[in-house]
Design a protein around this motif. Structure first.
Motif, PDB file in Angstrom:
ATOM      1  N   VAL A  70       0.904  -1.628  -0.375  1.00  0.00           N
ATOM      2  CA  VAL A  70       0.118  -0.098   0.081  1.00  0.00           C
ATOM      3  C   VAL A  70       1.294   1.453   0.386  1.00  0.00           C
ATOM      4  O   VAL A  70       1.965   1.358   0.364  1.00  0.00           O
ATOM      5  CB  VAL A  70      -0.873   0.084   1.183  1.00  0.00           C
ATOM      6  N   SER A  71       0.238   2.940  -0.670  1.00  0.00           N
ATOM      7  CA  SER A  71       1.183   3.966  -0.302  1.00  0.00           C
ATOM      8  C   SER A  71       1.335   4.073   1.169  1.00  0.00           C
ATOM      9  O   SER A  71       0.909   3.720   1.917  1.00  0.00           O
ATOM     10  CB  SER A  71       0.469   4.696  -0.663  1.00  0.00           C
ATOM     11  N   ALA A  72       2.415   4.839   1.401  1.00  0.00           N
ATOM     12  CA  ALA A  72       2.764   5.582   2.645  1.00  0.00           C
ATOM     13  C   ALA A  72       0.980   6.036   3.308  1.00  0.00           C
ATOM     14  O   ALA A  72       0.995   6.219   4.372  1.00  0.00           O
ATOM     15  CB  ALA A  72       3.871   5.884   2.673  1.00  0.00           C
ATOM     16  N   ALA A  73       0.832   7.036   2.214  1.00  0.00           N
ATOM     17  CA  ALA A  73      -0.597   7.769   2.533  1.00  0.00           C
ATOM     18  C   ALA A  73      -1.687   6.963   3.694  1.00  0.00           C
ATOM     19  O   ALA A  73      -2.140   7.114   4.286  1.00  0.00           O
ATOM     20  CB  ALA A  73      -1.011   8.883   1.227  1.00  0.00           C
ATOM     21  N   GLU A  74      -1.918   5.784   2.807  1.00  0.00           N
ATOM     22  CA  GLU A  74      -2.926   4.710   2.940  1.00  0.00           C
ATOM     23  C   GLU A  74      -2.351   4.071   4.443  1.00  0.00           C
ATOM     24  O   GLU A  74      -2.994   4.193   5.407  1.00  0.00           O
ATOM     25  CB  GLU A  74      -2.641   3.798   1.730  1.00  0.00           C
ATOM     26  N   PHE A  75      -1.462   3.731   4.605  1.00  0.00           N
ATOM     27  CA  PHE A  75      -0.899   3.289   5.238  1.00  0.00           C
ATOM     28  C   PHE A  75      -0.817   3.895   6.496  1.00  0.00           C
ATOM     29  O   PHE A  75      -1.024   3.791   7.868  1.00  0.00           O
ATOM     30  CB  PHE A  75       0.733   2.732   5.787  1.00  0.00           C
ATOM     31  N   ASP A  76      -0.557   5.252   6.663  1.00  0.00           N
ATOM     32  CA  ASP A  76      -0.152   6.118   7.629  1.00  0.00           C
ATOM     33  C   ASP A  76      -1.553   6.747   7.960  1.00  0.00           C
ATOM     34  O   ASP A  76      -2.547   7.184   9.402  1.00  0.00           O
ATOM     35  CB  ASP A  76       0.180   6.999   7.438  1.00  0.00           C
ATOM     36  N   ARG A  80      -3.358   5.348  11.862  1.00  0.00           N
ATOM     37  CA  ARG A  80      -3.649   6.822  12.550  1.00  0.00           C
ATOM     38  C   ARG A  80      -4.607   6.285  14.062  1.00  0.00           C
ATOM     39  O   ARG A  80      -4.839   5.854  13.689  1.00  0.00           O
ATOM     40  CB  ARG A  80      -4.413   7.701  12.058  1.00  0.00           C
ATOM     41  N   PRO A  81      -3.399   6.637  14.937  1.00  0.00           N
ATOM     42  CA  PRO A  81      -4.764   7.050  16.624  1.00  0.00           C
ATOM     43  C   PRO A  81      -6.155   7.006  16.622  1.00  0.00           C
ATOM     44  O   PRO A  81      -6.150   8.181  16.032  1.00  0.00           O
ATOM     45  CB  PRO A  81      -3.778   7.179  17.427  1.00  0.00           C
ATOM     46  N   VAL A  82      -6.924   6.131  17.122  1.00  0.00           N
ATOM     47  CA  VAL A  82      -8.242   6.321  17.367  1.00  0.00           C
ATOM     48  C   VAL A  82      -8.197   7.987  18.505  1.00  0.00           C
ATOM     49  O   VAL A  82      -7.544   7.442  19.063  1.00  0.00           O
ATOM     50  CB  VAL A  82      -8.531   5.398  17.975  1.00  0.00           C
ATOM     51  N   THR A  83      -9.240   9.055  17.553  1.00  0.00           N
ATOM     52  CA  THR A  83      -9.577  10.311  18.563  1.00  0.00           C
ATOM     53  C   THR A  83     -10.439   9.529  19.166  1.00  0.00           C
ATOM     54  O   THR A  83     -11.598   9.429  18.524  1.00  0.00           O
ATOM     55  CB  THR A  83      -8.883  11.270  18.116  1.00  0.00           C
ATOM     56  N   GLY A  84     -11.006  11.092  19.901  1.00  0.00           N
ATOM     57  CA  GLY A  84     -12.076  11.499  20.431  1.00  0.00           C
ATOM     58  C   GLY A  84     -12.933  11.539  19.369  1.00  0.00           C
ATOM     59  O   GLY A  84     -14.866  11.357  19.151  1.00  0.00           O
ATOM     60  N   HIS A  85     -12.685  12.072  18.248  1.00  0.00           N
ATOM     61  CA  HIS A  85     -13.148  12.734  16.889  1.00  0.00           C
ATOM     62  C   HIS A  85     -13.678  11.688  16.129  1.00  0.00           C
ATOM     63  O   HIS A  85     -15.150  11.084  16.291  1.00  0.00           O
ATOM     64  CB  HIS A  85     -12.713  14.052  15.930  1.00  0.00           C
TER      65      HIS A  85
END
Length: 115
Positions: A70-76, A80-85
């Motif tokens: 996968v692309s780096a952007a897709e992997f990131d 990404r950590p789950v946030t309250g939002h």
């Protein structure tokens, strides 16, 4: 051509071998997004380019999916950590978002405290 004594004649003819290469002597890209491991190793830059431009690329080993490039952007995005939002968005998208519920509250006695 004569065969040496004791050897078996070849069952493969030279004309039965057909090149699987396309125009220019290159193997054509795989259908869809699946690559055999040997093809992915030989054409890694193309696999990477396809992942960046067209999404995840699956690499198979012995006919079974082994890894996904996968692309780096897709992997990131996936890491990404789950946030309250994110939690609020998930709850808002829930099919249960329209259900109203009554919140019960009660008055409790409060004691006086000296400060």
């Amino acid at each position: 051509m004569t065969q040496p004594a004791g050897s078996k004649p070849s069952t493969r003819s030279k004309t039965s071998r057909r090149s699987k290469t396309g125009a220019g002597g290159r193997t054509p890209p795989p259908a869809g997004n699946r690559w055999r491991l040997q093809d992915a190793k030989a054409r890694l830059s193309e696999v990477v380019r396809e992942a960046q431009e067209h999404g995840p690329q699956r690499v198979t080993l012995h006919g079974r999916d082994a890894v996904v490039v996968v692309s780096a952007a897709e992997f990131d995005r996936m890491q990404r950590p789950v946030t309250g939002h994110d939690i609020v968005r998930a709850l808002q998208a829930s099919p249960l978002a329209e259900i109203e519920f009554e919140r019960l509250s009660f008055d409790a006695p409060v004691r006086d405290v000296e400060l």
